[in-house]
Scaffold this motif. Structure first.
Motif, short mmCIF file in Angstrom:
data_model
loop_
_atom_site.label_atom_id
_atom_site.label_comp_id
_atom_site.label_asym_id
_atom_site.label_seq_id
_atom_site.Cartn_x
_atom_site.Cartn_y
_atom_site.Cartn_z
N LEU A 126 -94.92 40.49 -77.46
CA LEU A 126 -94.85 41.95 -77.23
C LEU A 126 -95.65 42.98 -77.80
N THR A 127 -95.69 42.71 -79.08
CA THR A 127 -96.71 43.62 -79.90
C THR A 127 -97.99 43.55 -79.51
N ALA A 128 -98.82 42.45 -79.05
CA ALA A 128 -100.18 42.16 -78.69
C ALA A 128 -100.21 42.97 -77.22
N ALA A 129 -99.23 42.97 -76.67
CA ALA A 129 -99.32 43.62 -75.11
C ALA A 129 -99.29 45.28 -75.38
N LEU A 130 -98.77 45.82 -76.46
CA LEU A 130 -98.73 47.34 -76.37
C LEU A 130 -100.47 47.66 -76.34
N ASP A 131 -100.57 48.83 -75.71
CA ASP A 131 -101.86 49.71 -75.78
C ASP A 131 -101.52 50.96 -75.56
N ASP A 132 -102.55 51.81 -75.59
CA ASP A 132 -102.59 53.23 -75.47
C ASP A 132 -101.85 53.63 -74.01
N ASP A 133 -101.84 52.74 -72.98
CA ASP A 133 -101.45 53.01 -71.67
C ASP A 133 -99.82 52.67 -71.51
N THR A 134 -99.19 51.97 -72.50
CA THR A 134 -98.03 51.57 -72.47
C THR A 134 -96.88 52.76 -72.40
N ALA A 135 -95.95 52.78 -71.43
CA ALA A 135 -94.95 53.79 -71.48
C ALA A 135 -93.62 53.45 -72.31
N ALA A 136 -93.59 52.10 -72.14
CA ALA A 136 -92.14 51.44 -72.91
C ALA A 136 -92.17 50.07 -73.02
N VAL A 137 -91.78 49.54 -74.01
CA VAL A 137 -91.29 48.23 -74.13
C VAL A 137 -89.72 47.72 -74.11
N LEU A 138 -89.47 46.85 -73.37
CA LEU A 138 -88.14 46.60 -73.02
C LEU A 138 -87.63 45.44 -73.48
N MET A 197 -83.60 43.84 -60.64
CA MET A 197 -83.17 45.29 -60.49
C MET A 197 -84.49 46.07 -60.76
N LEU A 198 -85.12 45.58 -61.83
CA LEU A 198 -86.12 46.64 -62.13
C LEU A 198 -87.31 46.59 -61.30
N GLY A 199 -87.71 45.20 -60.80
CA GLY A 199 -88.54 45.08 -59.61
C GLY A 199 -88.09 45.75 -58.57
N SER A 200 -87.12 45.66 -58.21
CA SER A 200 -86.52 46.42 -56.79
C SER A 200 -86.95 47.89 -57.02
N TYR A 201 -86.16 48.67 -57.92
CA TYR A 201 -86.25 49.90 -58.31
C TYR A 201 -87.64 50.52 -58.37
N THR A 202 -88.57 49.81 -58.81
CA THR A 202 -89.68 50.48 -59.04
C THR A 202 -90.87 49.83 -58.17
N SER A 203 -90.41 48.94 -57.13
CA SER A 203 -91.64 48.63 -56.39
C SER A 203 -92.38 49.44 -55.60
N ASN A 204 -92.18 50.58 -55.46
CA ASN A 204 -92.83 51.87 -54.58
C ASN A 204 -93.27 52.85 -55.28
N ALA A 213 -78.72 51.34 -65.96
CA ALA A 213 -78.95 51.91 -67.31
C ALA A 213 -80.36 51.77 -67.75
N LEU A 214 -80.72 50.52 -67.54
CA LEU A 214 -82.08 49.77 -68.10
C LEU A 214 -83.22 50.65 -67.14
N TYR A 215 -83.04 50.73 -65.92
CA TYR A 215 -83.89 51.10 -65.03
C TYR A 215 -84.21 52.84 -65.22
N GLU A 216 -83.05 53.52 -65.51
CA GLU A 216 -83.12 55.00 -66.07
C GLU A 216 -83.86 55.00 -67.42
N ALA A 217 -83.53 53.99 -68.08
CA ALA A 217 -84.41 54.34 -69.58
C ALA A 217 -85.68 54.00 -69.10
N LEU A 218 -86.13 53.11 -68.26
CA LEU A 218 -87.46 52.93 -68.24
C LEU A 218 -88.26 54.31 -67.58
N MET A 219 -87.43 54.99 -66.63
CA MET A 219 -88.03 56.14 -66.11
C MET A 219 -87.88 57.22 -67.15
N MET A 220 -86.95 57.31 -68.16
CA MET A 220 -87.34 58.33 -69.15
C MET A 220 -88.55 58.22 -69.61
#
Length: 444
Positions: free
Chosen positions: A193-205, A166-173, A136-143
């Motif tokens: 986490l807040t400082a890591a956000l920028d205009d290229d960020t898709a999601a924060v988990l 799991m995230l590392g495995s699913y997104t490795s390619n 579910a977390l991986y699918e949320a990332l892809m959303m």
């Protein structure tokens, strides 16, 4: 009798029909070195012999140990009604509801499940579940990636490390950038986490409570993510959601959870249940099945699959995910469990779990050399620092019938002495007292 009930004559007839001389010729494309030398399949047994063998194997399981092990999977009490209802044939054997006119009962049950989990997590929409919390977390990332068309994902190290693997495995390619923000002595680093956000960020988990049991309010972080155009994703613990501020109240765009704690017994790694919920804005990115309620030509209520984004339907290669099956029976168990407990029962289970964990933390930290790693508010799980390696303690106490918790050193470098301890409403004060005295004895 073999499993494949074809006679030798029938096999020869089928081979002749497709123009192949032997069974071996069907595998001619596989080089000899790639073929198994033997499948090493034992001789067949009678039903009586198979049953006796399975009973002997089951008898080797140590089912009488007292466990303080959590780490994302929890031993909550399951009312007898859950088994009694979900083991009925019409539920237990139900499969894919492709034909709504023949599947109204299954579709309504799924619709009611979606309604229950959206209320529990304070969200607007839900699907009919996916495989487990990590999926579910991986699918949320892809959303989030599809929604934002960005490639950078900010991940809290306080997220369950099993899920991070799991995230590392699913997104490795997938040409995605996963940026992990370290924890601070078991605390989620909100500022980092807040400082890591920028205009290229898709999601924060993030996760609440985090893997160390610490409770956070992510309202400000999620607001900062929205301001950057990023998607706020949270993994929640369903039982404690009866007490905690909901993901919806915090402003999450997607909230997921492992549903095992809602009516599913612990059983050698599954089956589990991936709960997925989101805001209405994100609904068209959600994978899997979504059941909707409508009316027919005569105004009667009916249930149908809606927004069918699966590869088996009209989306084909443009599907949001290749997930083909939801965990219908597991979702049904979660629904029956929530209905059997009701709001008050779920809150009582959560309160008792939290109370027992705090009592346990108090008893353990009274032992010389044992200190809290988890700082600040925590739920039914917490981490302690031991004066010795946690693996040593786990091995010695497990031999004596008590599983003391999860060794943090398995996933976190520098925390080899860290022990993650969980309690539920099934954990008695007597068990906590025995655990504390046993640990005191081991550390002397």
């Amino acid at each position: 009798m073999p499993y494949v009930p074809h006679t030798e004559d029938e096999v020869r007839e089928m081979l002749a029909a497709i123009g192949v001389a032997s069974i071996g010729d069907l595998f001619a494309e596989i080089s000899a070195e790639m073929r198994p030398a033997s499948f090493d399949i034992p001789e067949g047994l009678s039903e009586m012999e198979v049953l006796a063998r399975l009973e002997a194997l089951a008898g080797k399981n140590a089912i009488d140990r007292t466990s303080f092990l959590g780490a994302g999977f929890y031993d909550h009490y399951i009312p007898a009604a859950v088994d009694a209802l979900t083991m009925r044939g019409e539920f237990y054997t139900a499969y894919t509801p492709y034909q709504p006119e023949a599947s109204q009962g299954t579709l309504q049950a799924i619709f009611e499940y979606q309604t229950a989990v959206t209320r529990l997590l304070g969200m607007e929409c839900a699907n009919a579940s996916v495989y487990d919390g990590g999926t579910a977390l991986y699918e949320a990332l892809m959303m989030a990636v599809r929604k934002t068309r960005r490639r950078k994902i900010i991940v809290s190290e306080g997220l369950n490390p099993i899920y991070r693997v799991m995230l590392g495995s699913y997104t490795s390619n997938l040409d995605l950038e996963l940026v992990t923000v370290p924890h601070l002595d078991g605390q989620t680093d909100l500022a980092g986490l807040t400082a890591a956000l920028d205009d290229d960020t898709a999601a924060v988990l993030v996760q609440n409570p985090n893997f160390f049991g610490a409770i956070n309010d992510f309202t400000d972080l999620f607001a900062a993510a929205r301001a950057r155009g990023a998607v706020a994703v949270i993994s929640a613990y369903p039982v404690l959601q009866a007490l905690l501020k909901t993901p919806g109240e915090m402003g999450a765009a997607v909230a997921v959870a492992e549903g095992q704690s809602l009516g599913l017994p612990l059983s050698f790694g599954g089956p589990y249940l991936g709960i997925m919920t989101c805001t209405k804005e994100m609904i068209r990115q959600m994978p899997g099945r979504i059941v909707g309620r409508t009316v027919d030509d005569e105004g009667r209520t009916g249930y149908v699959l809606t927004l069918q984004a699966r590869e088996q339907h009209i989306r084909r290669q443009k599907a949001t995910s290749n997930i083909c099956s939801n965990q219908s029976l597991c979702a049904l168990r979660a629904l029956v469990h929530m209905c059997a407990l009701g709001e008050l029962g779920l809150k009582r289970a959560a309160r008792l779990s939290v109370e027992r964990a705090h009592l346990c933390a108090e008893r353990l930290t009274a032992i010389p050399g044992v200190s809290m790693l988890t700082k600040g508010p925590f739920g039914n799980e917490f981490a302690v620092n031991l004066p010795v390696n946690a693996f040593t303690v786990i091995a010695r106490l497990t031999e004596r019938g008590f599983v003391p918790g999860f060794p943090l050193g398995r996933y976190y470098e520098g925390l080899e002495n860290g022990l993650l301890v969980a309690c539920t409403e099934k954990t008695s004060e007597e068990q906590i007292g025995i655990f504390a005295e046993m640990l005191r004895g081991v550390l002397r």
